[in-house]
Enzyme design. Structure first.
Site, mmCIF file in Angstrom:
data_model
loop_
_atom_site.group_PDB
_atom_site.id
_atom_site.type_symbol
_atom_site.label_atom_id
_atom_site.label_comp_id
_atom_site.label_asym_id
_atom_site.label_seq_id
_atom_site.Cartn_x
_atom_site.Cartn_y
_atom_site.Cartn_z
ATOM 1 N N GLY A 146 4.361 -14.621 26.931
ATOM 2 C CA GLY A 146 5.165 -15.700 26.358
ATOM 3 C C GLY A 146 6.583 -15.682 26.902
ATOM 4 N N GLY A 176 8.976 -18.848 26.644
ATOM 5 C CA GLY A 176 9.397 -19.357 25.345
ATOM 6 C C GLY A 176 10.871 -19.115 25.127
ATOM 7 N N VAL A 219 12.553 -17.215 22.928
ATOM 8 C CA VAL A 219 12.923 -15.806 22.813
ATOM 9 C C VAL A 219 12.560 -15.044 24.085
ATOM 10 C CG1 VAL A 219 12.559 -13.672 21.517
ATOM 11 C CG2 VAL A 219 12.691 -15.856 20.310
ATOM 12 N N LYS A 241 7.443 -19.595 4.683
ATOM 13 C CA LYS A 241 7.179 -20.111 6.027
ATOM 14 C C LYS A 241 6.473 -21.450 5.880
ATOM 15 C CE LYS A 241 7.597 -18.508 10.383
ATOM 16 N NZ LYS A 241 8.696 -17.721 10.932
#
Length: 357
Positions: free
Chosen positions: A180, A183, A185, A80
């Site tokens: 969220g 966002g 997703v 990552k």
């Protein structure tokens, strides 16, 4: 404290700190494991308060990618990267080109993709400096934005959890709180849930996105902190991590915690706290692996939607197995998932070493 003594270090194979004075780049790349193949995982750009916070994030995220990739049975390891977002105005294209040069310096040991705060166009800028980038919007095997596939996988996972926690896969009338929701997703997940008949309670820092979801799906908008207190069946964290912690666990009324965010549990022992309260927790790196599965199709060089769908079917089965073991053994689902992931990584590492010998 050095990186080697960091509590989240977990024997990472490599941690690269990359800076570029001209563009203002400050990035960290974590390669946790290449036992299954070259590491792959997204790049996140965020306004971190300091470099220690950025390091903690990349170490936890890269370990999570190792677990995610092995549990999805993909021939790639875990890595990552994070970019500390520059303050003030900056040349975004130049910044990501500089980041691409950092990725290139690892000579294929890490392949990057988009994550929070990063777009497919940013990945095109990275591509100007390195071939080790996926999630591109164009090209022979381009898979584009992985968010829709991630959301599809999370939706399927929620159904698996609902079957065990609510006694049905049908989500009609089921109340879901999405943290969220505006966002990439979260928006797609809201669409899946609304079409399935779920009642949505949503929050995000992006008010325009919330207004659109309210207009399209009749969702109820609540405050950022109020999302934990909603009287719902399912809580879906789809923003940043560590949202299941000692301060929020008592407030969450939902029977099921299942969402797209990485590292949802602030600490591993929070899984035990979730279990004590009779709640079902879907380990994040299992339920949210749809995006990396989509990206793997691009890495293979011949993107095949049917292959992606088959892998998502496999994720459902894996999540179901973990939840059933948790129920049978009375042990936290996150610990069971971790044990399975580490076991599989060690088996891959042993097989790799035996070939060398």
């Amino acid at each position: 404290m050095s990186v080697l003594e960091h509590p989240s270090f977990d024997n990472h194979e490599k941690v690269l700190f990359a800076t570029d004075e001209v563009t203002g780049l400050k990035a960290i790349i974590g390669v946790h494991s290449t036992a299954s193949g070259p590491a792959c995982g997204g790049c996140r750009m965020w306004s971190y308060p300091n470099s220690e916070a950025a390091l903690t994030d990349v170490l936890r995220l890269s370990q999570g990618m190792s677990y995610k990739n092995i549990m999805a049975d993909l021939p790639i390891g875990g890595g990552k990267s994070v970019i500390m977002k520059p303050e003030g105005a900056f040349d975004r294209q130049a910044l990501f080109e500089a980041f691409g040069r950092a990725v290139e310096s690892l000579n294929g040991q890490y392949t990057t993709a988009e994550d929070v705060g990063v777009s497919p166009d940013d990945m095109m800028a990275v591509r100007r400096s390195t071939e080790y980038v996926v999630g591109l919007p164009e090209g022979k095997a381009a898979s584009g934005d992985p968010s829709p596939v991630t959301a599809d996988g999370v939706f399927r996972g929620i159904q698996v959890c609902a079957e065990r926690g609510l006694g049905k896969r049908d989500l009609n009338g089921v109340k879901v709180a999405i943290q969220g929701a505006s966002g990439h997703v979260g928006t797609y997940l809201a669409g899946h849930l609304a079409k399935a008949g779920a009642d949505l309670f949503i929050t995000d820092i992006n008010q325009d996105g919330l207004d659109k979801l309210k207009a399209e799906y009749g969702a109820t908008i609540v405050g950022l902190d109020e999302i934990y207190d909603q009287d719902v069946d399912i809580f879906a964290p789809c923003a940043l991590g560590a949202v299941i912690n000692k301060d929020t666990i008592e407030r969450i009324k939902a029977k099921i915690i299942a969402g797209a965010a990485n590292n949802q549990l602030a600490t591993r022992d929070m899984g035990e706290e979730v279990l004590k309260r009779g709640k079902i927790y879907a380990p994040d790196y299992v339920i949210n692996a749809g995006g990396i599965i989509n990206v793997m199709g691009e890495i293979a060089g011949d993107f095949d939607p049917a292959w992606v769908k088959g892998k998502l079917d496999g994720l459902e089965a894996t999540l179901g197995e973990i939840l059933d073991l948790s129920a049978d053994q009375g042990r936290p689902s996150n610990l069971i998932a971790d044990e399975l992931a580490r076991q599989r990584i060690e088996e891959k590492r042993a097989a790799k070493l035996s070939k060398v010998a």
